[in-house]
Design a protein around this motif. Structure first.
Motif, short mmCIF file in Angstrom:
data_model
loop_
_atom_site.label_atom_id
_atom_site.label_comp_id
_atom_site.label_asym_id
_atom_site.label_seq_id
_atom_site.Cartn_x
_atom_site.Cartn_y
_atom_site.Cartn_z
N ARG A 113 -0.96 -0.93 12.07
CA ARG A 113 -1.96 -2.00 11.98
C ARG A 113 -3.03 -1.65 10.94
NH1 ARG A 113 -4.86 -3.06 17.20
NH2 ARG A 113 -5.56 -4.98 16.22
N VAL A 114 -3.46 -0.40 10.94
CA VAL A 114 -4.50 0.03 9.99
C VAL A 114 -3.99 -0.09 8.56
CG1 VAL A 114 -5.86 1.99 9.20
CG2 VAL A 114 -5.66 1.53 11.65
N THR A 115 -2.80 0.45 8.30
CA THR A 115 -2.28 0.41 6.93
C THR A 115 -1.93 -1.02 6.51
OG1 THR A 115 -0.06 0.92 7.79
CG2 THR A 115 -1.40 2.77 7.00
N ALA A 116 -1.45 -1.83 7.47
CA ALA A 116 -1.17 -3.23 7.14
C ALA A 116 -2.45 -3.96 6.76
CB ALA A 116 -0.49 -3.92 8.32
N GLY A 117 -3.52 -3.73 7.52
CA GLY A 117 -4.79 -4.36 7.20
C GLY A 117 -5.31 -3.96 5.83
N ALA A 118 -5.17 -2.67 5.50
CA ALA A 118 -5.64 -2.19 4.20
C ALA A 118 -4.84 -2.82 3.06
CB ALA A 118 -5.53 -0.67 4.15
N LYS A 119 -3.55 -2.92 3.22
CA LYS A 119 -2.72 -3.50 2.17
C LYS A 119 -3.00 -5.00 2.01
CE LYS A 119 1.05 -0.13 2.46
NZ LYS A 119 2.49 0.11 2.75
N ILE A 120 -3.24 -5.69 3.12
CA ILE A 120 -3.57 -7.12 3.03
C ILE A 120 -4.89 -7.30 2.28
CG2 ILE A 120 -4.28 -9.12 4.41
CD1 ILE A 120 -2.23 -8.18 6.54
N ASP A 121 -5.88 -6.46 2.59
CA ASP A 121 -7.20 -6.59 1.96
C ASP A 121 -7.15 -6.30 0.46
OD1 ASP A 121 -8.29 -7.28 4.37
OD2 ASP A 121 -8.97 -5.25 4.86
N HIS A 122 -6.17 -5.51 0.04
CA HIS A 122 -6.11 -5.14 -1.38
C HIS A 122 -5.02 -5.92 -2.12
CE1 HIS A 122 -8.41 -1.70 0.18
NE2 HIS A 122 -8.84 -1.54 -1.06
N ALA A 123 -4.40 -6.89 -1.47
CA ALA A 123 -3.36 -7.67 -2.13
C ALA A 123 -3.98 -8.87 -2.84
CB ALA A 123 -2.33 -8.15 -1.11
N ALA A 124 -3.38 -9.24 -3.97
CA ALA A 124 -3.86 -10.39 -4.73
C ALA A 124 -3.27 -11.70 -4.24
CB ALA A 124 -3.53 -10.20 -6.21
N SER A 125 -2.17 -11.63 -3.49
CA SER A 125 -1.52 -12.85 -3.00
C SER A 125 -0.72 -12.52 -1.74
CB SER A 125 -0.59 -13.45 -4.06
OG SER A 125 0.50 -12.57 -4.29
N ARG A 126 -0.30 -13.57 -1.07
CA ARG A 126 0.52 -13.36 0.14
C ARG A 126 1.83 -12.66 -0.21
NH1 ARG A 126 0.27 -19.71 1.33
NH2 ARG A 126 -2.00 -19.92 1.57
N GLY A 127 2.46 -13.11 -1.30
CA GLY A 127 3.73 -12.50 -1.69
C GLY A 127 3.59 -11.03 -2.00
N GLN A 128 2.50 -10.67 -2.72
CA GLN A 128 2.29 -9.26 -3.02
C GLN A 128 2.08 -8.46 -1.74
OE1 GLN A 128 -0.95 -8.41 -5.72
NE2 GLN A 128 -0.90 -6.23 -5.29
N ALA A 129 1.35 -9.03 -0.79
CA ALA A 129 1.12 -8.33 0.47
C ALA A 129 2.45 -8.07 1.19
CB ALA A 129 0.19 -9.14 1.36
N LEU A 130 3.32 -9.06 1.22
CA LEU A 130 4.61 -8.87 1.88
C LEU A 130 5.45 -7.83 1.17
CD1 LEU A 130 5.74 -12.47 2.94
CD2 LEU A 130 4.73 -10.68 4.35
N ARG A 131 5.35 -7.79 -0.16
CA ARG A 131 6.10 -6.78 -0.90
C ARG A 131 5.55 -5.38 -0.65
NH1 ARG A 131 5.94 -10.99 -4.75
NH2 ARG A 131 4.12 -10.05 -5.79
N ASP A 132 4.24 -5.30 -0.43
CA ASP A 132 3.62 -3.99 -0.21
C ASP A 132 3.88 -3.46 1.20
OD1 ASP A 132 2.67 -4.03 -2.77
OD2 ASP A 132 0.63 -4.66 -2.21
N LEU A 133 4.00 -4.37 2.17
CA LEU A 133 4.16 -3.96 3.56
C LEU A 133 5.58 -3.48 3.81
CD1 LEU A 133 2.35 -6.94 5.34
CD2 LEU A 133 1.45 -4.63 5.05
N ASP A 134 5.72 -2.34 4.51
CA ASP A 134 7.06 -1.93 4.94
C ASP A 134 7.41 -2.69 6.22
OD1 ASP A 134 5.96 -0.65 7.19
OD2 ASP A 134 5.86 1.29 6.18
N PRO A 135 8.67 -2.61 6.70
CA PRO A 135 9.06 -3.39 7.88
C PRO A 135 8.20 -3.14 9.11
CG PRO A 135 11.02 -2.59 6.76
CD PRO A 135 9.84 -1.95 6.07
N ALA A 136 7.82 -1.89 9.35
CA ALA A 136 7.00 -1.59 10.53
C ALA A 136 5.61 -2.21 10.40
CB ALA A 136 6.88 -0.08 10.73
N GLU A 137 5.04 -2.19 9.20
CA GLU A 137 3.72 -2.79 8.99
C GLU A 137 3.79 -4.32 9.07
OE1 GLU A 137 2.13 0.73 5.98
OE2 GLU A 137 3.07 -1.08 5.19
N THR A 138 4.88 -4.89 8.57
CA THR A 138 5.05 -6.34 8.69
C THR A 138 5.16 -6.74 10.15
OG1 THR A 138 6.24 -6.33 6.57
CG2 THR A 138 6.46 -8.29 7.94
N ASP A 139 5.88 -5.94 10.91
CA ASP A 139 6.01 -6.22 12.34
C ASP A 139 4.66 -6.11 13.04
OD1 ASP A 139 7.68 -6.89 14.53
OD2 ASP A 139 7.61 -4.82 15.22
#
Length: 709
Positions: free
Chosen positions: A666-692
């Motif tokens: 949850r922590v790493t997913a939140g950090a990646k979402i906050d630093h993503a420029a778009s929804r698609g980039q966030a999904l590409r940055d998240l690994d399966p566990a973080e997406t879950d």
């Protein structure tokens, strides 16, 4: 607080139709203690054991005593065929022959025991037991599973059981795309169901299916008296569930009642073959098992009703010491749960008379092999549980029968190989007629081929006779008429026998390899089951069956050169091996399945006149949102606020004591979402566990959805 069990059907329908916020994902917690059992100590807290009657003991005498008698006959006749001084290879053949002959004899004796099966009735009278329909799912086509549940809900409500029945979907899904499909399909299904449909997705997957059910009991078990466990592709008619509930309610010692599911929905030749065999031979087999099991029956993991109190008290399964495949989580937990209830004094029974119980079947030979890999490991694991303190003798027999069901393949293969070596020894060696000096009379080699022939005929008779008894039994019942008539059902039985004979050698080698892998320490893992397969390519079947073809051709060449007469007896096995790629591919073809159906072969009553619940379930499935795969499965949540709200409404509140791995995700997913420029980039940055982790947290989902498109 008003429970959902206290709502009227009209109130429930109104609540369901008001949208995603009408009802929470899960009901209020109603914890029930489910202690982990110590199998080295006696069971605690169960009723006094009930003795089985004379009828059950007579059935056991026929089933097990008859098997023992046949084993003795087989042993004595084989020994007589070898003479007074058998060679080491003959002794090896004898050791392998006896359990193989006894196993074939057990299927015949079990059939005979079925004539002593009890006549079962459903008691009348009031029944206010609180009932829950439980369906554990893991990476399934949720529209199909949910369609079955909604159709069942409507039948139960029509039978007057709506006030005391609920449905609970217990998800162990870890794939984010499938998880989104689950929430959106179940949200739509709640609006169609007159009964509450609750949905809970576990945060982690400890102990697989048994852990999934155990967590449900510990959180909500106090809310219910009885639970019906279904598989993701199985269902029971409302009338059958009503009868099961009444039977359990009338007997306070009854812990579990197992039904005999009928296989349905088969389209390929392989599926239809399995479906026909289960429909025609299955009821007779079930009668035999019910007769000798008595009050100490078995559990097959689904399509059964369970007393929640008994399950909670007796079935908290421990983790076995050591690593997989023999240690760790108990895989075939259903056998162990039945044995645990029986040792605690609860009654476990197979009710062979109920016909409104259905499940799907594996579509192809390769899919069946993949499913059997886990079953093989689970059954071999039971060898560590034979010494459970207080284990009933018949429960131990269920364990041993399950183990032998898989060990018979390597035993059969070893029997064939030893027989070939023995034949080669006779052909390639010169007999020594005077092994001792100054011996006046020669010692002639002893091998009674006539006696061996009769043993072979006897084994084939024991193997095939139950099928013909079941077919003749079907002639005397509406089953034959409902399956196309006596001629067609007999032709289907012959077709099934021939096709099964071609498949059996391949299954023998596949299961032998599986046993070798398990004994070598390879774990089966936990993969989703294949419910609807596709016809494999020639490359796939060649990769899986090339060794079978080579073995069959090699044996054929050797026997044709040195011992052509043995080809008569081994021709079915060699044909099965040599033709295995063709059999595997064509048996997976829906085209050949339709060809057989048009000619009246392998037809079952459920095909000619589909049960109402299955027809309605198919229609409901088509009306539900269909699965979406790929990035679009998640992107639609951000593009449609209503879908996001519906998904979020089916998320259970996150506990304060989250598992450490999920907290970090949850922590790493939140950090990646906050630093993503778009929804698609966030999904590409998240690994399966973080997406879950994001999909389990409504706040994280909302933050992600607010990113630019």
């Amino acid at each position: 607080m008003t429970s959902a069990l206290d709502l009227t059907p009209t109130d429930r329908q109104g609540a369901a139709s008001t949208g995603a916020d009408a009802r929470p994902a899960v009901p209020p917690l109603a914890p029930l203690d489910m202690p982990v059992q110590d199998f080295t100590r006696p069971a605690q807290g169960g009723p006094d054991r009930v003795r089985n009657g004379l009828r059950v003991w007579m059935a056991r005498l026929i089933a097990f005593g008859g098997t023992a008698a046949l084993a003795v006959v087989g042993f004595s006749q084989m020994l007589a065929a070898f003479g007074a001084n058998p060679t080491p290879m003959q002794i090896a053949l004898l050791i392998l022959f006896v359990p193989t002959f006894a196993w074939v004899g057990f299927s015949f004796c079990g059939t005979l025991a079925g004539f002593l099966a009890p006549t079962l009735t459903t008691p009348e009278g009031p029944n206010d037991a609180r009932l829950v329909i439980v369906m554990p799912i893991y990476h399934e086509d949720v529209a199909v599973s949910t369609g079955l549940l909604v159709a069942l809900a409507r039948e139960l409500d029509a039978l007057g059981m709506g006030r005391r029945t609920e449905i609970f979907v217990l998800s162990d899904t870890r794939n984010p795309e499938i998880a989104v499909n689950e929430t959106l399909v179940i949200d739509a299904a709640r609006a169609l169901s007159p009964l509450p449909i609750w949905y809970r997705r576990r945060l982690t997957n400890e102990d697989r299916k048994s852990g999934n059910l155990a967590q449900f009991i510990r959180n909500w078990g106090g809310r219910y008296d009885q639970m019906v466990v279904l598989d993701a592709d199985s269902v029971m008619s409302g009338a059958t569930i009503k009868a099961l509930s009444a039977r359990m309610n009338a007997d306070p010692r009854m812990g579990l009642i197992q039904t005999m599911p009928m296989l349905v929905g088969g389209e390929t030749i392989f599926a239809r073959l399995t479906q026909f065999a289960g429909r025609v031979y299955g009821p007779m087999i079930a009668r035999g098992v019910a007769a000798w099991s008595g009050n100490t029956g078995n559990y097959w993991g689904h399509n059964a009703i369970i007393r929640v109190e008994a399950f909670a008290r007796a079935c908290g399964l421990p983790t076995l010491p050591g690593s997989p495949p023999f240690g760790g989580t108990i895989l075939s937990h259903d056998f162990v749960e039945a044995a645990a209830m029986c040792r605690a004094g609860w009654t476990v029974r197979l009710d062979h008379d109920l016909r409104g119980s259905f499940e799907g079947c594996p579509p192809t030979l390769l899919d069946m092999a993949a499913r059997e890999r886990r079953w093989a490991q689970g059954n071999l694991q039971h060898s560590r549980l034979l010494a459970i303190r207080g284990l009933r003798g018949v429960s131990r027999a269920h364990f041993i029968i399950g183990i032998m069901g898989f060990l018979m393949s390597p035993l059969w293969l070893a029997l064939i190989l030893v027989g070939l070596v023995l034949s080669a020894t006779v052909l390639l060696s010169t007999p020594e007629y005077f092994p001792n000096s100054y011996q006046l009379f020669p010692e002639w080699p002893v091998f009674d081929s006539r006696r061996m022939l009769w043993l072979f005929v006897g084994a084939m008779t024991l193997l095939l006779l139950p099928k013909f008894i079941a077919t003749f039994r079907a002639w005397l019942r509406p089953l034959a008429r409902q399956s196309g008539g006596r001629v067609r059902i007999f032709a289907s039985a012959l077709f099934e026998t021939i096709l099964s004979a071609l498949i059996a050698p391949v299954q023998m080698l596949v299961q032998t390899r599986q046993i070798f892998e398990i004994l070598s320490g390879r774990d089966s893992g936990w993969d989703a089951q294949t419910r609807a397969g596709s016809m494999p390519s020639w490359g796939v079947v060649a990769r899986h069956h090339w060794a079978h073809v080579v073995l069959g051709l090699g044996t054929l060449v050797v026997l044709a050169r040195f011992s052509p007469e043995q080809l008569i007896w081994l021709s079915p096995i060699l044909a099965g091996l040599i033709l295995s790629p063709l059999t595997s591919r064509l048996s997976a073809s829906p085209v050949f399945g339709r060809w057989a159906r048009l000619r009246g072969l392998l037809v079952t009553p459920e095909e000619r006149d589909p049960p109402v619940i299955l027809s309605e379930a198919a229609a409901i499935t088509r009306s539900l949102p269909q699965p979406v795969t790929g990035p679009a499965a998640l992107m639609r949540l951000a593009e449609d606020p209503d879908l996001l709200a519906r998904h979020s409404a089916l998320l259970a509140p996150l506990p304060d004591d989250l598992p450490r791995a999920l907290r970090l995700d949850r922590v790493t997913a939140g950090a990646k979402i906050d630093h993503a420029a778009s929804r698609g980039q966030a999904l590409r940055d998240l690994d399966p566990a973080e997406t879950d982790a994001m999909l389990l947290d409504a706040a994280l989902l909302t933050r992600w959805s607010r990113l630019p498109a």
